[in-house]
Motif scaffolding. Structure first.
Motif, PDB file in Angstrom:
ATOM      1  N   VAL A 159      51.161   0.299  56.721  1.00 21.79           N
ATOM      2  CA  VAL A 159      49.771   0.655  56.950  1.00 21.79           C
ATOM      3  C   VAL A 159      49.113   0.588  55.421  1.00 21.79           C
ATOM      4  O   VAL A 159      49.707   1.493  54.545  1.00 21.79           O
ATOM      5  N   LEU A 160      48.235  -0.311  55.086  1.00 21.76           N
ATOM      6  CA  LEU A 160      47.693  -0.228  53.896  1.00 21.76           C
ATOM      7  C   LEU A 160      46.239   0.327  54.165  1.00 21.76           C
ATOM      8  O   LEU A 160      45.535  -0.172  54.761  1.00 21.76           O
ATOM      9  N   LYS A 161      46.012   1.405  53.175  1.00 16.39           N
ATOM     10  CA  LYS A 161      44.656   1.861  53.477  1.00 16.39           C
ATOM     11  C   LYS A 161      43.737   1.523  52.193  1.00 16.39           C
ATOM     12  O   LYS A 161      44.423   1.313  51.248  1.00 16.39           O
ATOM     13  N   GLU A 162      42.510   1.741  52.587  1.00 17.27           N
ATOM     14  CA  GLU A 162      41.417   1.329  51.399  1.00 17.27           C
ATOM     15  C   GLU A 162      41.656   2.028  50.133  1.00 17.27           C
ATOM     16  O   GLU A 162      41.548   1.636  49.090  1.00 17.27           O
ATOM     17  N   GLU A 163      42.196   3.293  50.295  1.00 22.09           N
ATOM     18  CA  GLU A 163      42.176   3.973  48.973  1.00 22.09           C
ATOM     19  C   GLU A 163      43.537   3.792  48.167  1.00 22.09           C
ATOM     20  O   GLU A 163      43.815   4.549  46.932  1.00 22.09           O
ATOM     21  N   ASN A 164      44.379   3.086  48.721  1.00 21.34           N
ATOM     22  CA  ASN A 164      45.703   3.094  48.094  1.00 21.34           C
ATOM     23  C   ASN A 164      45.746   2.138  46.999  1.00 21.34           C
ATOM     24  O   ASN A 164      45.046   1.074  47.132  1.00 21.34           O
TER      25      ASN A 164
ATOM     26  N   VAL B  20      51.381   1.597  46.182  1.00 21.20           N
ATOM     27  CA  VAL B  20      51.840   0.678  47.285  1.00 21.20           C
ATOM     28  C   VAL B  20      53.161   0.017  46.639  1.00 21.20           C
ATOM     29  O   VAL B  20      54.217   0.096  47.107  1.00 21.20           O
TER      30      VAL B  20
ATOM     31  N   PRO C  70      43.249  -3.773  53.295  1.00 22.05           N
ATOM     32  CA  PRO C  70      43.634  -2.841  54.197  1.00 22.05           C
ATOM     33  C   PRO C  70      43.879  -3.448  55.503  1.00 22.05           C
ATOM     34  O   PRO C  70      43.199  -4.209  56.010  1.00 22.05           O
ATOM     35  N   GLY C  71      44.932  -2.704  56.225  1.00 21.13           N
ATOM     36  CA  GLY C  71      45.378  -3.182  57.338  1.00 21.13           C
ATOM     37  C   GLY C  71      46.779  -2.900  57.711  1.00 21.13           C
ATOM     38  O   GLY C  71      47.473  -2.212  57.006  1.00 21.13           O
ATOM     39  N   GLU C  72      47.324  -3.138  58.852  1.00 18.13           N
ATOM     40  CA  GLU C  72      48.630  -2.951  59.194  1.00 18.13           C
ATOM     41  C   GLU C  72      49.268  -4.185  59.371  1.00 18.13           C
ATOM     42  O   GLU C  72      48.956  -5.346  59.596  1.00 18.13           O
TER      43      GLU C  72
ATOM     44  N   LEU D 221      50.138  -8.740  52.638  1.00 19.26           N
ATOM     45  CA  LEU D 221      49.162  -7.763  52.120  1.00 19.26           C
ATOM     46  C   LEU D 221      47.866  -8.147  51.620  1.00 19.26           C
ATOM     47  O   LEU D 221      46.707  -7.736  51.870  1.00 19.26           O
TER      48      LEU D 221
ATOM     49  N   GLU E 261      45.795  -7.004  60.936  1.00 21.70           N
ATOM     50  CA  GLU E 261      44.753  -6.246  60.557  1.00 21.70           C
ATOM     51  C   GLU E 261      43.911  -5.515  61.489  1.00 21.70           C
ATOM     52  O   GLU E 261      43.819  -5.635  62.466  1.00 21.70           O
TER      53      GLU E 261
END
Length: 121
Positions: free
Chosen positions: A53-58, A63, A92-94, A110, A119
């Motif tokens: 899971v990639l979050k916007e704030e990462n 990462v 961001p997404g899965e 990614l 996503e």
């Protein structure tokens, strides 16, 4: 006479040390460049697939650190350099990642460039 010989020996020693340092730097730079550009797909006997899971704030550093800790990449710095070299933008997404993927393949996924994305809205 003795001071001239001593001075010559010191100059030769300093020159030898500089040449040694330059050679060491060249070997390390070559190894780093090879890691960035000459990746091979993994050959794990039991590759594992994980939902990432990639979050916007990462950030890219966060990462890369997680991917290195989880065994998806060997070196987080190499991954960061690849991100900027390939001009990838993380979306961001899965995403489903596999331990046999290269850093470039992971970046493609990614960034949404690869087909294997899931996503989230």
């Amino acid at each position: 006479m003795k001071t001239r010989i001593f001075g010559l020996i010191v100059r030769i020693a300093v020159l030898a040390a500089l040449v040694s340092c330059m050679c060491l730097l060249a070997v390390r730079a070559y190894g780093f460049g090879k890691a960035v550009f000459d990746e091979r797909e993994g050959t794990a006997k039991k590759p594992r697939s994980v939902l990432f899971v990639l979050k916007e704030e990462n950030t890219i550093s966060q990462v890369a650190d997680v991917l290195e800790e989880e065994g998806f990449i060997d070196d987080s710095l190499v991954f960061i350099v690849q991100k900027y070299f390939y001009n990838s933008e993380l979306v961001p997404g899965e995403y489903r990642l596999n331990t046999n993927m290269t850093g470039k393949m992971i970046l493609d996924i990614l960034s949404g460039a690869a087909v294997e994305t899931e996503e989230s809205s």
